[in-house]
Write a protein that holds these residues in place. Structure first.
Motif, PDB file in Angstrom:
ATOM      1  N   TYR A  53      24.044 -37.688  -2.561  1.00  0.00           N
ATOM      2  CA  TYR A  53      23.839 -38.106  -4.058  1.00  0.00           C
ATOM      3  C   TYR A  53      24.898 -39.109  -4.233  1.00  0.00           C
ATOM      4  CZ  TYR A  53      23.403 -37.408  -9.108  1.00  0.00           C
ATOM      5  OH  TYR A  53      23.097 -37.467 -10.577  1.00  0.00           O
ATOM      6  N   VAL A  84      19.829 -39.998  -3.394  1.00  0.00           N
ATOM      7  CA  VAL A  84      19.591 -39.840  -4.756  1.00  0.00           C
ATOM      8  C   VAL A  84      20.697 -40.900  -5.243  1.00  0.00           C
ATOM      9  CG1 VAL A  84      19.641 -38.707  -6.788  1.00  0.00           C
ATOM     10  CG2 VAL A  84      19.130 -37.500  -4.512  1.00  0.00           C
ATOM     11  N   PHE A 106      15.287 -40.827  -4.026  1.00  0.00           N
ATOM     12  CA  PHE A 106      15.072 -40.798  -5.466  1.00  0.00           C
ATOM     13  C   PHE A 106      15.942 -41.560  -6.230  1.00  0.00           C
ATOM     14  CE2 PHE A 106      13.981 -37.057  -2.861  1.00  0.00           C
ATOM     15  CZ  PHE A 106      12.899 -36.531  -3.466  1.00  0.00           C
ATOM     16  N   THR A 107      15.176 -42.359  -7.183  1.00  0.00           N
ATOM     17  CA  THR A 107      16.159 -43.155  -8.045  1.00  0.00           C
ATOM     18  C   THR A 107      16.608 -42.499  -9.405  1.00  0.00           C
ATOM     19  OG1 THR A 107      14.644 -44.965  -7.240  1.00  0.00           O
ATOM     20  CG2 THR A 107      16.145 -45.361  -9.100  1.00  0.00           C
ATOM     21  N   ARG A 108      17.682 -42.483  -9.717  1.00  0.00           N
ATOM     22  CA  ARG A 108      18.147 -42.061 -10.930  1.00  0.00           C
ATOM     23  C   ARG A 108      17.740 -42.935 -12.062  1.00  0.00           C
ATOM     24  NH1 ARG A 108      23.445 -41.642  -8.508  1.00  0.00           N
ATOM     25  NH2 ARG A 108      24.067 -43.116 -10.160  1.00  0.00           N
ATOM     26  N   VAL A 110      16.659 -39.234 -12.012  1.00  0.00           N
ATOM     27  CA  VAL A 110      15.874 -38.543 -11.219  1.00  0.00           C
ATOM     28  C   VAL A 110      15.030 -37.530 -11.817  1.00  0.00           C
ATOM     29  CG1 VAL A 110      17.460 -36.953 -10.475  1.00  0.00           C
ATOM     30  CG2 VAL A 110      15.635 -37.282  -8.853  1.00  0.00           C
ATOM     31  N   ASN A 111      13.692 -37.343 -11.447  1.00  0.00           N
ATOM     32  CA  ASN A 111      13.059 -35.983 -11.684  1.00  0.00           C
ATOM     33  C   ASN A 111      13.155 -34.893 -10.751  1.00  0.00           C
ATOM     34  OD1 ASN A 111      10.871 -34.366 -12.196  1.00  0.00           O
ATOM     35  ND2 ASN A 111       9.648 -35.913 -12.956  1.00  0.00           N
ATOM     36  N   ILE A 115      12.119 -34.214  -6.775  1.00  0.00           N
ATOM     37  CA  ILE A 115      12.744 -33.570  -5.393  1.00  0.00           C
ATOM     38  C   ILE A 115      12.352 -32.233  -4.625  1.00  0.00           C
ATOM     39  CG2 ILE A 115      15.095 -33.199  -4.576  1.00  0.00           C
ATOM     40  CD1 ILE A 115      16.218 -35.129  -6.496  1.00  0.00           C
TER      41      ILE A 115
END
Length: 252
Positions: A53, A84, A106-108, A110-111, A115
Motif C-alpha cells: 500500500y 495499491v 489498484f489506483t486509489r 480503490v474499490n 481487489i
C-alpha cells in the motif's frame, strides 16, 4: 497458493484498516509490516501474496520492493505482488519492480471489491498443487465463487473463473479434473462455453457439471439436453453439494 497476505504499509490509517478488515472478512490471513527489510526478514514464514500500500514517502518503499522482487524471480515463481496507490506512486514503484512481475495494480481511491475479486481469482493464473483433485468453478457471481471455494477447498484444489472466456483462457494452459459451470452467464452463456469445451480436443474429455439457480422443468430440460455429466442446484445445502461432488469422483 495460500490465503496469507503480507500487507506492507507505512501507516495504519482508516483506509488501510478498512481494506485489511474486508480482506480478513473474506478469509485472508493478514500479516502487516512497515516498509522495512529487517522486519520482513525476521518473519519465519513469508506469505505467498505481497500487497504493498503505497502512501507517503514513496522512496521509503524502494528497499522493500527490491527485496520482495527477489522472491518474485529467483525464489518462488508462485508468489504474487499487488500494488495499491495513486497513479504517480504506482509509476514510481514500477521503476523498481518491472510491470511483468506485478500481478495487479489498484489506483486509489480503490474499490475494495475489485481487489477481493482479483484475489479470489488469482489461482486462475498461478501455480497449482497436486494434493487433490482439481476443480474449476466458473461463475460471473463473485459471491458464488467465494462460497463454492469455501465449501470445496478443504478437499479439492479449487480454481475460479468469473467468465467463460477466462475459463477458456485458463484451460488452454492448465487442466482440471472437473468443471463446475454456471448455466446462466452474460456474454458467453454456460451452454456456449460448454459447446466450446466439447469442440476443443484439449478440453473435450474434461467432465462438466452445470450449476443452475433454477429448478423449473423448462430450465432442467435445457440443461439436460446439453448432456453434461449432471447438474447441481445452487440452492442445495453446502454439505449436499459437496457430497454430490464426492460421489462424482468415486471410482474415477
Amino acid at each position: 497458493m495460500t490465503n496469507r497476505i503480507l500487507f506492507v504499509s507505512s501507516e495504519q490509517n482508516f483506509l488501510v484498516k478498512t481494506l485489511i478488515k474486508n480482506l480478513e472478512t473474506e478469509g485472508y490471513l493478514i500479516k502487516t509490516v512497515q516498509p522495512d527489510i529487517v522486519e520482513i526478514q525476521l518473519l519465519e514464514d513469508l506469505p505467498d501474496i505481497f500487497m504493498v500500500y503505497l502512501e507517503g514517502d514513496i522512496n521509503a518503499f524502494n528497499g522493500t520492493l527490491k527485496y520482495l522482487k527477489k522472491f518474485l524471480t529467483d525464489d518462488n515463481a508462485d508468489r504474487l505482488l499487488y500494488l495499491v496507490g495513486t497513479e504517480t506512486e504506482i509509476s514510481v514503484a514500477l521503476e523498481v519492480v518491472p510491470h511483468a512481475l506485478v500481478s495487479a495494480c489498484f489506483t486509489r481511491p480503490v474499490n475494495i471489491k475489485d481487489i477481493i475479486l482479483k484475489l479470489n481469482t488469482l489461482q486462475l493464473h498461478e501455480g497449482e498443487t497436486l494434493r487433490h483433485k482439481k476443480i474449476l468453478v466458473v461463475d460471473d457471481d463473485a459471491v458464488m465463487l467465494r462460497t463454492m471455494n469455501n465449501w470445496l477447498s478443504r478437499k479439492y484444489d479449487v480454481y475460479m473463473a468469473n467468465s467463460g472466456m477466462n475459463a477458456i483462457s485458463f484451460l488452454s494452459q492448465k487442466t482440471v479434473d472437473l468443471i463446475l459451470l454456471d448455466y446462466e452467464m452474460p456474454a458467453a452463456s454456460g451452454l456456449q462455453v460448454f459447446e466450446m469445451l466439447k469442440n476443443d480436443p484439449k478440453t473435450s474429455r474434461i467432465p462438466v457439471i452445470f450449476l443452475t439457480a433454477k429448478d423449473d422443468k423448462e430450465t432442467v430440460m435445457k440443461v439436460l439436453a446439453a448432456k453434461p455429466e449432471k447438474y447441481l442446484l445452487k440452492t442445495m445445502p453446502p454439505e449436499q453439494l459437496v457430497r454430490a461432488v464426492e460421489d462424482f469422483f468415486k471410482g474415477r
